[in-house]
Motif scaffolding. Structure first.
Motif, PDB file in Angstrom:
ATOM      1  N   TYR A 193      -2.367  -4.322 -13.205  1.00 23.80           N
ATOM      2  CA  TYR A 193      -4.133  -4.468 -13.348  1.00 23.80           C
ATOM      3  C   TYR A 193      -4.494  -5.822 -12.615  1.00 23.80           C
ATOM      4  CZ  TYR A 193      -3.344  -8.038 -17.338  1.00 23.80           C
ATOM      5  OH  TYR A 193      -3.379  -9.237 -18.535  1.00 23.80           O
ATOM      6  N   LEU A 194      -3.493  -6.590 -12.174  1.00 25.01           N
ATOM      7  CA  LEU A 194      -3.814  -8.094 -11.264  1.00 25.01           C
ATOM      8  C   LEU A 194      -3.422  -7.309  -9.606  1.00 25.01           C
ATOM      9  CD1 LEU A 194      -1.626 -11.054 -12.719  1.00 25.01           C
ATOM     10  CD2 LEU A 194      -4.280 -10.193 -12.910  1.00 25.01           C
ATOM     11  N   LEU A 195      -2.326  -6.075  -9.487  1.00 19.18           N
ATOM     12  CA  LEU A 195      -2.616  -6.323  -8.115  1.00 19.18           C
ATOM     13  C   LEU A 195      -3.050  -5.015  -7.879  1.00 19.18           C
ATOM     14  CD1 LEU A 195       1.170  -5.582  -7.889  1.00 19.18           C
ATOM     15  CD2 LEU A 195       0.374  -7.156  -6.875  1.00 19.18           C
ATOM     16  N   ALA A 196      -4.004  -4.044  -8.845  1.00 19.40           N
ATOM     17  CA  ALA A 196      -5.401  -3.242  -8.751  1.00 19.40           C
ATOM     18  C   ALA A 196      -6.182  -3.618  -8.322  1.00 19.40           C
ATOM     19  CB  ALA A 196      -4.945  -2.201  -9.784  1.00 19.40           C
ATOM     20  N   ALA A 197      -6.383  -4.275  -9.250  1.00 24.15           N
ATOM     21  CA  ALA A 197      -8.046  -5.340  -9.696  1.00 24.15           C
ATOM     22  C   ALA A 197      -8.260  -6.143  -8.896  1.00 24.15           C
ATOM     23  CB  ALA A 197      -8.509  -5.634 -10.776  1.00 24.15           C
ATOM     24  N   ILE A 198      -7.496  -7.113  -8.345  1.00 18.49           N
ATOM     25  CA  ILE A 198      -7.952  -8.565  -7.453  1.00 18.49           C
ATOM     26  C   ILE A 198      -8.232  -8.297  -6.179  1.00 18.49           C
ATOM     27  CG2 ILE A 198      -7.493 -10.673  -6.566  1.00 18.49           C
ATOM     28  CD1 ILE A 198      -5.883 -11.305  -9.154  1.00 18.49           C
ATOM     29  N   PRO A 199      -7.868  -6.847  -5.048  1.00 18.83           N
ATOM     30  CA  PRO A 199      -8.016  -6.547  -3.919  1.00 18.83           C
ATOM     31  C   PRO A 199      -9.635  -6.002  -3.432  1.00 18.83           C
ATOM     32  CG  PRO A 199      -6.100  -6.162  -3.745  1.00 18.83           C
ATOM     33  CD  PRO A 199      -6.687  -6.465  -5.338  1.00 18.83           C
ATOM     34  N   LEU A 200      -9.666  -4.838  -5.132  1.00 23.08           N
ATOM     35  CA  LEU A 200     -10.732  -4.674  -4.900  1.00 23.08           C
ATOM     36  C   LEU A 200     -12.306  -5.468  -5.476  1.00 23.08           C
ATOM     37  CD1 LEU A 200      -9.525  -1.181  -6.883  1.00 23.08           C
ATOM     38  CD2 LEU A 200     -10.661  -1.182  -4.849  1.00 23.08           C
ATOM     39  N   GLN A 217      -4.275   0.022   1.531  1.00 24.69           N
ATOM     40  CA  GLN A 217      -3.159  -1.031   1.710  1.00 24.69           C
ATOM     41  C   GLN A 217      -2.341  -2.024   1.518  1.00 24.69           C
ATOM     42  OE1 GLN A 217      -4.524  -0.889   6.326  1.00 24.69           O
ATOM     43  NE2 GLN A 217      -4.175   1.593   6.380  1.00 24.69           N
ATOM     44  N   LYS A 218      -4.366  -2.703   1.121  1.00 21.14           N
ATOM     45  CA  LYS A 218      -3.611  -4.045   0.785  1.00 21.14           C
ATOM     46  C   LYS A 218      -3.239  -4.145  -0.543  1.00 21.14           C
ATOM     47  CE  LYS A 218      -6.919  -7.638   1.770  1.00 21.14           C
ATOM     48  NZ  LYS A 218      -7.694  -8.627   1.697  1.00 21.14           N
ATOM     49  N   ILE A 219      -2.915  -3.680  -1.490  1.00 22.12           N
ATOM     50  CA  ILE A 219      -2.683  -3.554  -2.484  1.00 22.12           C
ATOM     51  C   ILE A 219      -1.109  -3.022  -2.370  1.00 22.12           C
ATOM     52  CG2 ILE A 219      -2.191  -2.096  -4.825  1.00 22.12           C
ATOM     53  CD1 ILE A 219      -5.343  -1.654  -4.536  1.00 22.12           C
ATOM     54  N   ARG A 220      -1.341  -2.251  -1.743  1.00 20.04           N
ATOM     55  CA  ARG A 220       0.236  -1.627  -0.877  1.00 20.04           C
ATOM     56  C   ARG A 220       1.535  -2.627  -0.494  1.00 20.04           C
ATOM     57  NH1 ARG A 220      -1.257   3.552   1.551  1.00 20.04           N
ATOM     58  NH2 ARG A 220      -1.328   4.839  -0.017  1.00 20.04           N
ATOM     59  N   LEU A 221       0.096  -3.311   0.541  1.00 27.48           N
ATOM     60  CA  LEU A 221       0.991  -4.875   0.845  1.00 27.48           C
ATOM     61  C   LEU A 221       1.178  -5.854   0.106  1.00 27.48           C
ATOM     62  CD1 LEU A 221       2.208  -6.827   3.560  1.00 27.48           C
ATOM     63  CD2 LEU A 221      -0.995  -7.155   3.804  1.00 27.48           C
ATOM     64  N   TRP A 222       0.637  -6.050  -0.611  1.00 28.79           N
ATOM     65  CA  TRP A 222       0.378  -7.362  -2.670  1.00 28.79           C
ATOM     66  C   TRP A 222       2.349  -6.808  -3.244  1.00 28.79           C
ATOM     67  CZ3 TRP A 222      -4.157  -9.301  -4.407  1.00 28.79           C
ATOM     68  CH2 TRP A 222      -5.121  -9.545  -3.574  1.00 28.79           C
ATOM     69  N   TYR A 223       1.684  -5.538  -3.047  1.00 28.45           N
ATOM     70  CA  TYR A 223       2.514  -5.061  -4.093  1.00 28.45           C
ATOM     71  C   TYR A 223       4.832  -5.054  -3.143  1.00 28.45           C
ATOM     72  CZ  TYR A 223       5.646  -1.475  -7.204  1.00 28.45           C
ATOM     73  OH  TYR A 223       6.611  -1.212  -7.893  1.00 28.45           O
TER      74      TYR A 223
END
Length: 674
Positions: free
Chosen positions: A66-73, A8-14
């Motif tokens: 890769y920024l959107l995917a990696a930073i939240p994780l 959800q966080k990745i989707r929100l940032w995107y």
């Protein structure tokens, strides 16, 4: 496991990124890459090997993915992200554009910074000391040094060489640059110096921008010395296709023999100075061993020089004398076996000197300013002697003879003894793959001839599972670019080839656009330039006559005025050069980018493959050329709206069987052969 919360966080940032930027275009390939990177880091694909190799075509939006995917994780897993690039241009793009966009979309939930090596920072105390008359700086450099010191003191400059508005000459910088001994964080007066301030910033950052060389230096040192420890890192290797070569270069060593003899004399001079400054009883044994080691190494390096000189006829036209695998002359290997311990002894005793100097400061027997000057000089010599130790050890170690290239080189009256690992896959397995928490390697050109096998072999990941490899198409419509392979061009080795290249450059002038001509050598650049002299082409910019920066600036200025402009350059312009839109409308590639056959490492690699009954041309030369050709062609189309013409002038694309393989591996351009 990729939790629903992280999804959800990745989707929100995107979604927020899309809302905040009206020109943001969602792409299927980009969202697929985000998903695959997220699953890899979370361990959903392979919990024991969180490694992903992703080839994503130009325009996919790799960095945002890769920024959107990696930073939240990373935040959820309490890990650091280290993004390693091959070029300064990509670092600047990340720092100035991509990271600020994601930072805004994430409502500032993370911090980011740039990591640089010591050589990019000045020492505040050296900056002041450099003003002393005995430093021998010119009046011009003294004035600049004063400006630097004032700006640093007033907080108007951070001590980073790259952030000063104008280039700082090396003649000055070498006097003020940070070193590993005198500029120690253990010293209270150095803790607020520029380098150590920058290091404190790294500890606070969630995302660290680095480069391949700095990352490899940290890994070689055991990780955690410069960057965070590997087990705490999610490494993102952008421009990953360059990583194996840079890894090999970082493990190569050489000794410049004439210069080394001068350095030994300088070490002996420093030894005399230390004997006069320090307690004689404390350093007597160290001083004796330093003098003995210097004398022995002088004998060693002179014998190497004599051996090279007496065999001058064995050097090729490039100035190299390569030794076949496991056939290093016994005279060379025996010298290395006899003397590498002397290099080790010298290095160890220089370290002992550093300890005595520090003790003398602690005991108030030596002023801090003098101690720091001595330690600074010691630091340089330690770095040199470490490289001597590594080089001599490689020549002396029988176990390294099978996977190392060894050669002598004669360049500009200097003699070099050189060595380099041939294959670095095993080394990267030890340094990177087995220790890192996760590694994501991305590039537009990871595959060669349509397969990942060449890159996998280079980096030692032959056993990587198929689901850890992903290849995503570019969103570009390559039919907007015409590709032609003319049939009226002579063989590349023909004396008339340069004239044929010049003829096609003159023909391209009719399009009145931006023209880039890529040659495989400076020699061909020179020959083509000679052929063009009589044509009196206006706005022809030849690499070597101007700096690359000046050349590109003049080209852009001409195109901004709608003037036809032509760049004549080597294949080095196939990477790191961005000429979108009308800046480049005609790309001419003169010869196929095959590696130079006289390169000692390439020749040794071919020999190694032959010893295994493998075909070096099919496994090494052709895949490498394919990837470089794709990179070269990729200069033309940098945006979705770009269009133009690519002309490949190498007749081997039509006359040799491998030509069809090379062409098939290119993007689906609109073929228009003549």
């Amino acid at each position: 496991m990729l939790s629903e919360k992280n999804k959800q966080k990745i989707r929100l940032w995107y979604r927020t990124l899309q809302e905040q930027n009206s020109n943001f275009v969602p792409r299927a390939a980009q969202t697929a890459l985000i998903a695959q990177i997220s699953k890899t880091i979370a361990g959903d694909i392979n919990r024991h090997s969180r490694i992903l190799l992703a080839e994503a075509g130009t325009g996919t939006g790799k960095s945002l993915a890769y920024l959107l995917a990696a930073i939240p994780l990373a935040k959820a897993l309490n890990k650091k992200i280290v993004i390693s690039t091959a070029t300064v241009a990509l670092q600047q793009q990340l720092l100035d554009s991509d990271l600020p966009l994601v930072h805004r979309a994430a409502h500032s939930e993370f911090q980011f910074c740039l990591a640089k090596g010591r050589q990019r920072y000045c020492c505040a105390h050296k900056l002041v000391a450099a003003l002393a008359p005995e430093q021998g700086l010119s009046a011009k450099h003294i004035e600049l040094c004063k400006q630097l010191a004032v700006a640093l003191q007033q907080g108007k400059w951070d001590g980073d060489r790259d952030t000063w508005p104008k280039p700082i000459p090396w003649q000055l910088w070498q006097h003020v640059v940070v070193d590993g001994l005198s500029c120690s964080v253990q010293s209270a007066r150095h803790r607020s110096c520029p380098f150590h301030k920058a290091r404190k910033g790294l500890k606070k950052a969630d995302v660290i921008i680095s480069n391949h060389s700095l990352l490899l230096a940290d890994l070689h040192a055991g990780s955690g010395h410069i960057l965070p420890p590997a087990e705490d890192c999610i490494y993102i290797l952008d421009e990953a296709h360059q990583f194996p070569e840079i890894a090999r270069e970082s493990s190569a060593n050489h000794i410049a023999l004439t210069q080394a003899l001068k350095e030994l004399a300088a070490i002996q001079l420093l030894d005399k100075e230390l004997s006069a400054q320090l307690d004689a009883s404390a350093i007597a044994a160290t001083s004796l061993q330093v003098r003995e080691a210097c004398a022995e190494l002088q004998r060693c390096f002179n014998q190497f020089k004599d051996f090279a000189t007496s065999n001058r006829s064995l050097f090729d036209s490039s100035g190299h004398w390569r030794f076949p695998l496991e056939q290093t002359p016994s005279a060379v290997s025996n010298l290395a076996k006899n003397y590498h311990r002397q290099a080790t002894k010298l290095n160890n005793n220089l370290q002992s000197y550093a300890g005595v100097i520090q003790e003398s400061v602690d005991n108030n027997q030596l002023k801090s300013s003098l101690a720091e000057a001595l330690l600074s000089r010691l630091s340089v010599f330690q770095y040199l002697t470490e490289s001597w130790v590594d080089t001599l050890y490689s020549y002396a170690n029988d176990n390294q003879q099978k996977n190392y290239a060894f050669w002598f080189s004669l360049q500009d009256k200097e003699s070099y003894i050189c060595c380099s690992p041939i294959e670095v896959g095993g080394l990267l397995q030890q340094l990177l793959w087995q220790d890192a928490f996760s590694v994501i390697a991305v590039s537009a050109t990871l595959s060669a001839l349509g397969k990942f096998s060449y890159f996998l072999q280079q980096v030692g990941l032959q056993k990587l599972k198929a689901e850890q490899l992903i290849k995503l198409p570019s969103p570009f419509n390559y039919q907007q670019v015409s590709l032609s392979v003319p049939n009226d061009v002579s063989d590349p080795d023909s004396p008339s080839f340069a004239a044929d290249v010049a003829r096609y450059i003159i023909r391209a002038q009719q399009h009145q656009g931006g023209i880039l001509v890529l040659c495989n050598s400076y020699r061909l650049v020179s020959l083509v330039a000679e052929q063009l002299e009589s044509a009196k082409i206006e706005h022809l910019w030849t690499q070597g006559e101007l700096s690359n920066h000046q050349l590109l600036a003049k080209h852009r200025a001409c195109r901004n005025k709608q003037q036809t402009s032509t760049i004549l350059a080597t294949i080095g312009f196939s990477e790191g050069i961005d000429l979108p839109g009308e800046l480049l409308t005609d790309l001419i590639i003169a010869r196929l980018p095959f590696a130079v056959p006289t390169d000692p490492v390439m020749a040794s690699h071919a020999e190694l493959l032959e010893s295994r009954n493998q075909n070096p041309f099919m496994l090494l030369t052709l895949p490498s050329a394919s990837r470089k050709l794709i990179q070269s062609c990729g200069r033309l189309m940098r945006k979705e709206s770009d269009s133009g013409r690519i002309t490949l002038l190498d007749s081997r694309l039509s006359s040799r069987r491998y030509g069809s393989q090379l062409l098939a591996a290119l993007p689906p351009y609109n073929r228009s052969d003549s």
